[in-house]
Design an enzyme around this catalytic site. Structure first.
Site, PDB file in Angstrom:
ATOM      1  N   GLU A  33      -9.320  12.821  -4.994  1.00 44.06           N
ATOM      2  CA  GLU A  33     -10.783  12.988  -3.744  1.00 44.06           C
ATOM      3  C   GLU A  33     -11.724  13.513  -3.495  1.00 44.06           C
ATOM      4  O   GLU A  33     -12.766  13.096  -4.364  1.00 44.06           O
ATOM      5  CB  GLU A  33     -10.550  12.975  -2.449  1.00 44.06           C
ATOM      6  N   GLN A  69      -0.104   4.684  -1.773  1.00 38.08           N
ATOM      7  CA  GLN A  69      -0.160   5.844  -1.362  1.00 38.08           C
ATOM      8  C   GLN A  69      -0.499   6.269  -0.119  1.00 38.08           C
ATOM      9  O   GLN A  69      -0.792   5.280   1.806  1.00 38.08           O
ATOM     10  CB  GLN A  69      -1.951   6.400  -1.522  1.00 38.08           C
ATOM     11  N   GLN A  98       0.621  -1.290  -0.012  1.00 36.76           N
ATOM     12  CA  GLN A  98      -0.165  -0.185   0.400  1.00 36.76           C
ATOM     13  C   GLN A  98       0.849   0.971   0.272  1.00 36.76           C
ATOM     14  O   GLN A  98       1.747   1.002   0.397  1.00 36.76           O
ATOM     15  CB  GLN A  98      -0.931   0.439   1.413  1.00 36.76           C
ATOM     16  N   PRO A 134      -5.607  -2.279   4.644  1.00 38.33           N
ATOM     17  CA  PRO A 134      -6.128  -0.863   6.014  1.00 38.33           C
ATOM     18  C   PRO A 134      -7.318  -0.101   5.043  1.00 38.33           C
ATOM     19  O   PRO A 134      -8.171   1.237   6.136  1.00 38.33           O
ATOM     20  CB  PRO A 134      -4.622  -0.005   5.914  1.00 38.33           C
ATOM     21  N   TYR A 135      -7.484  -0.067   4.014  1.00 39.35           N
ATOM     22  CA  TYR A 135      -8.970   0.785   2.823  1.00 39.35           C
ATOM     23  C   TYR A 135      -9.768   0.297   2.838  1.00 39.35           C
ATOM     24  O   TYR A 135      -9.269  -1.077   2.668  1.00 39.35           O
ATOM     25  CB  TYR A 135      -7.938   1.649   2.142  1.00 39.35           C
ATOM     26  N   GLY A 136     -10.771   0.806   2.249  1.00 42.86           N
ATOM     27  CA  GLY A 136     -12.012   0.277   1.642  1.00 42.86           C
ATOM     28  C   GLY A 136     -11.629  -0.327   0.418  1.00 42.86           C
ATOM     29  O   GLY A 136     -11.642  -1.341  -0.026  1.00 42.86           O
ATOM     30  N   HIS A 181     -11.800   6.842  -9.763  1.00 44.86           N
ATOM     31  CA  HIS A 181      -9.996   7.348  -9.804  1.00 44.86           C
ATOM     32  C   HIS A 181      -9.174   7.053 -11.471  1.00 44.86           C
ATOM     33  O   HIS A 181      -8.015   7.534 -11.707  1.00 44.86           O
ATOM     34  CB  HIS A 181      -9.336   6.781  -8.937  1.00 44.86           C
ATOM     35  N   MET A 225      -8.457   1.149  -2.710  1.00 44.38           N
ATOM     36  CA  MET A 225      -7.441   1.383  -3.126  1.00 44.38           C
ATOM     37  C   MET A 225      -6.843   1.662  -4.478  1.00 44.38           C
ATOM     38  O   MET A 225      -6.928  -0.178  -5.456  1.00 44.38           O
ATOM     39  CB  MET A 225      -5.880   1.041  -2.749  1.00 44.38           C
ATOM     40  N   GLU A 226      -6.993   2.697  -5.323  1.00 48.18           N
ATOM     41  CA  GLU A 226      -7.276   2.736  -6.964  1.00 48.18           C
ATOM     42  C   GLU A 226      -6.066   1.970  -7.637  1.00 48.18           C
ATOM     43  O   GLU A 226      -5.369   2.765  -8.757  1.00 48.18           O
ATOM     44  CB  GLU A 226      -7.191   3.954  -7.301  1.00 48.18           C
ATOM     45  N   TYR A 233     -12.347  14.967   0.712  1.00 50.20           N
ATOM     46  CA  TYR A 233     -12.811  14.145  -0.065  1.00 50.20           C
ATOM     47  C   TYR A 233     -14.649  14.277  -0.135  1.00 50.20           C
ATOM     48  O   TYR A 233     -14.852  15.287  -1.319  1.00 50.20           O
ATOM     49  CB  TYR A 233     -13.289  12.726   0.495  1.00 50.20           C
TER      50      TYR A 233
HETATM   51  N1  BES Z   1      -7.198   6.415  -2.395  1.00 46.39           N
HETATM   52  C1  BES Z   1      -7.751   6.758  -1.052  1.00 46.39           C
HETATM   53  C2  BES Z   1      -7.857   5.296  -0.376  1.00 46.39           C
HETATM   54  C3  BES Z   1      -5.889   6.474   0.148  1.00 46.39           C
HETATM   55  C4  BES Z   1      -5.964   7.553   0.532  1.00 46.39           C
HETATM   56  C5  BES Z   1      -5.079   5.792   0.416  1.00 46.39           C
HETATM   57  C6  BES Z   1      -4.949   8.473   0.975  1.00 46.39           C
HETATM   58  C7  BES Z   1      -3.800   6.113   1.423  1.00 46.39           C
HETATM   59  C8  BES Z   1      -4.023   7.225   1.083  1.00 46.39           C
HETATM   60  C9  BES Z   1      -9.096   5.579  -1.950  1.00 46.39           C
HETATM   61  O1  BES Z   1      -9.700   6.030  -3.511  1.00 46.39           O
HETATM   62  C10 BES Z   1     -10.880   5.549  -1.596  1.00 46.39           C
HETATM   63  O2  BES Z   1     -10.780   7.026  -1.281  1.00 46.39           O
HETATM   64  N2  BES Z   1     -10.775   4.193  -0.341  1.00 46.39           N
HETATM   65  C11 BES Z   1     -12.115   4.569   0.191  1.00 46.39           C
HETATM   66  C12 BES Z   1     -13.275   4.549  -0.510  1.00 46.39           C
HETATM   67  C13 BES Z   1     -14.264   4.898   0.162  1.00 46.39           C
HETATM   68  C14 BES Z   1     -14.674   6.794  -0.500  1.00 46.39           C
HETATM   69  C15 BES Z   1     -15.362   5.059  -1.025  1.00 46.39           C
HETATM   70  C16 BES Z   1     -11.672   3.995   1.821  1.00 46.39           C
HETATM   71  O3  BES Z   1     -10.707   3.714   1.937  1.00 46.39           O
HETATM   72  O4  BES Z   1     -12.499   4.095   2.059  1.00 46.39           O
HETATM   73 ZN    ZN Z   2     -10.556   7.801  -3.168  1.00 42.10          ZN
END
Ligand code: BES
Ligand code: ZN
Length: 610
Positions: free
Chosen positions: A314, A134, A132, A262-264, A295, A266-267, A380
């Site tokens: 975002e 980002q 991961q 750790p995230y929902g 994304h 990751m693109e 966001y």
């Molecule tokens: N790019 C993000 C996840 C991220 C942001 C990882 C910053 C590390 C640093 C991803 O696109 C995201 O926004 N995921 C969200 C999904 C949701 C908004 C639908 C999440 O993980 O919850």
């Molecule tokens: Zn995002």
């Protein structure tokens, strides 16, 4: 230079191509091998030094144009890591390409990788690893210009005893076998920033979910993952392509990871990485996939040039995600429903920081700041609200013409908020939009970029939330007798709105009410982690001690920070001992990024030594 989170001298050099020849060593829990960066000199005067980012790496040797050269890993500078200074003895004229080969291994302190033993996987057969990167963790995989302002094409040659997935197009015909291991090859021909570099390896199988898409995951999870996604994948892609322009990356696949992701989502290009909590058996959480897919335009093709302008990634993505949902449901009410939830999340986030906090600005100064610390709902939802405001200001028909213009103009590039402003003003400065002149001159760009706190609140269509609010009101009455039929036919997100309302009551629900809520609506044993965790927050506010163990158990099942961090904070307030004990028990289950942030939240340092 416009990115304060890199120590590289990327004004003088630009990475054009990167070849990653890495071996996945599950025994030593390390990636090892060589990475070759092809850097173009950008300055007229010969540049004699290349500075790259690195973090907790073991660099063994560096060659410049195949010859050994002087190099030094300098002292660490906080989250920005340790810059690697590499001398280019002959110098390079503007436009020259220099090849830097770095031999390296990752270390135990690597923040980008999580290694799982077979026992930590669902079928217990093979180990698993994933990355991961980002925001600024790519530098803990290999030295690089770790800034979203630089984009490189990639070749991946990854040796592993298990299946490998990467953020490039797989070249299955090129796979070589070396003893027990295979070399998996991928190519990324679209230039991407370092934070989109991604790898995973383990017992991974895949199945189709659309014309251009497959889902990859563990064998035990494959059928359910395919079922969850296959109905909507092509619809998402079709809708997104209609809003912006055709998908530029070839395939769009989803890798469903183990629960500690750790995230929902990751693109990562070609393979979005996703939490298994979206495979909830009810298709209620796949908006995450619409988001990650979006994304592919906002973020991956057109990229914010530093984490100070992260909202461009975002905010635009939330906007596109909501437009995709609207297209699929065929009604604006869904757009507003999601936007209302977002507004609520924004209010909560701003309240938590305090309304004057730097992190509540759209453009957040990142000097001396670790982007993981500044991360919140603000970019966001404040970002979304800025885009949505512009959309309403010029009118949907006009804005729909701006969307492909913007993404076309900045494709394969990175930009800041001011370049976004200029692009907007230039587009709507055209004679055909003369009637919009007054409206456009009203836009308070500086205020929108730098004001702290909430932006102006728009009018929403509340038709889909009203039922939730009405039911919430009934819960205020002491004699209310709830029944499962109260929420019959509701979406998971509508139930979440209800729970959010209930948890906001000035007078929190009492223990009996909270337990009644959990039982009547089947929340405590819901398979949907969103619902379960929202319910547990109410139960903790109600001081329902019988729920605390359930909270602790959930904390051992999911590693998605969106749930983990608030649940630890909640548990910490009502039972600190259990919170700390639970964290110690599960610390190895969490991804290093999550582990570090929870440590900060709980105010515990390395619990092993405590
Ligand atoms: N790019 C993000 C996840 C991220 C942001 C990882 C910053 C590390 C640093 C991803 O696109 C995201 O926004 N995921 C969200 C999904 C949701 C908004 C639908 C999440 O993980 O919850
Ligand atoms: Zn995002």
């Amino acid at each position: 230079m416009r990115d304060p989170n890199t120590l590289s001298n990327y004004d003088a050099w630009r990475t054009k191509h990167t070849t990653a020849n890495l071996t996945v060593d599950f025994q030593q829990k390390q990636l090892r091998g060589s990475v070759i960066l092809e850097l173009e000199s950008r300055t007229d005067k010969a540049s004699n030094e290349i500075i790259l980012d690195s973090s907790y790496l073991n660099v063994s040797s560096i060659k410049v144009n195949s010859a050994s050269s002087d190099w030094e890993v300098k002292d660490r500078q906080g989250a920005n890591g340790s810059p690697v200074h590499i001398s280019v003895p002959e110098g390079a004229a503007k436009g020259d390409i220099v090849k830097v080969q770095v031999n390296l291994a990752t270390t135990e302190k690597c923040t980008a990788l999580q290694w799982l033993t077979p026992a930590q996987t669902s079928n217990k057969k093979a180990p698993f690893m994933f990355s991961q990167c980002q925001a600024i963790h790519a530098r803990s995989l290999f030295p690089c210009q770790d800034t979203p302002d630089v984009k490189s094409t990639y070749d991946f040659n990854i040796t592993s005893p298990h299946v490998v997935v990467a953020s490039g197009v797989p070249l299955p015909e090129a796979t070589e076998t070396v003893g027990e291991e295979k070399v998996y090859k991928f190519q990324q021909k679209v230039p991407i920033p370092s934070y989109l570099f991604a790898l995973a390896s383990g017992d991974i199988v895949s199945a189709p979910i659309g014309k251009r898409s497959s889902v990859a995951t563990g064998p035990n999870e494959l059928k359910a993952s395919q079922w969850e996604l296959e109905g909507d994948m092509d619809k998402f892609l079709d809708a997104a392509e209609k809003i912006v322009f055709p998908y530029q990356w070839g395939e769009y696949n989803v890798l469903v990871l183990p629960p500690s992701f750790p995230y929902g989502g990751m693109e990562n290009p070609i393979f979005t990485f996703a939490t298994p909590t979206i495979i909830s058996g009810d298709k209620q959480n796949i908006d995450v996939i619409a988001h990650e897919l979006a994304h592919s335009w906002s973020g991956n093709l057109v990229t914010s040039c530093s984490w100070e302008h992260f909202w461009l990634n975002e905010g635009w993505t939330m906007y596109l995600e909501r437009r995709i949902q609207t297209a699929i449901h065929g009604s604006d009410a869904h757009f507003d429903f999601s936007a209302i939830r977002g507004w609520k999340a924004l209010e909560e986030s701003i309240e938590e920081f305090g309304k004057d906090h730097e992190f509540t600005k759209l453009c957040i100064s990142h000097k001396g700041i670790d982007p993981d610390d500044a991360f919140s709902t603000v970019p966001y939802e404040k970002g979304f609200h800025f885009i949505y405001y512009l959309d309403r200001l010029v009118g949907r028909q006009n804005f729909d013409k701006f969307i492909p213009h913007y993404f076309g103009k900045w494709a394969n590039k990175s930009l800041d908020s001011f370049e976004f402003r200029d692009t907007f003003l230039e587009f709507f400065g055209a004679p055909e939009y003369a009637s919009l002149e007054d409206k456009i001159s009203e836009i308070d760009w500086d205020g929108r970029f730098y004001n702290t706190g909430l932006p102006p609140k728009p009018e929403f269509d509340t038709s889909l939330v009203d039922v939730c609010y009405e039911l919430a009101k009934k819960w205020k009455q002491n004699d209310f007798k709830p029944s499962p039929s109260d929420i019959e036919g509701w979406t998971g997100n509508q139930i979440l709105v209800l729970l959010n309302e209930l948890s906001d009551f000035e007078q929190p629900l009492n223990v009996e009410q909270s337990q009644l809520l959990g039982k009547t609506y089947g929340l405590a044993d819901s398979k949907n982690a969103e619902l379960k965790s929202a319910y547990y927050h109410i139960a903790m506010k109600a001081k329902d001690t019988s729920s605390y163990q359930g909270v602790a158990d959930l904390l051992g099942e999911v590693g998605r920070m969106k749930f983990v961090r608030p649940l630890y904070r909640g548990l910490n307030k009502v039972d600190r001992e259990l919170a700390v004990k639970t964290f110690e028990k599960y610390r190895d289950f969490y991804h290093p990024i999550c582990r570090q942030l929870v440590e900060k939240d709980l105010g515990v340092s390395d619990a092993k030594s405590a």
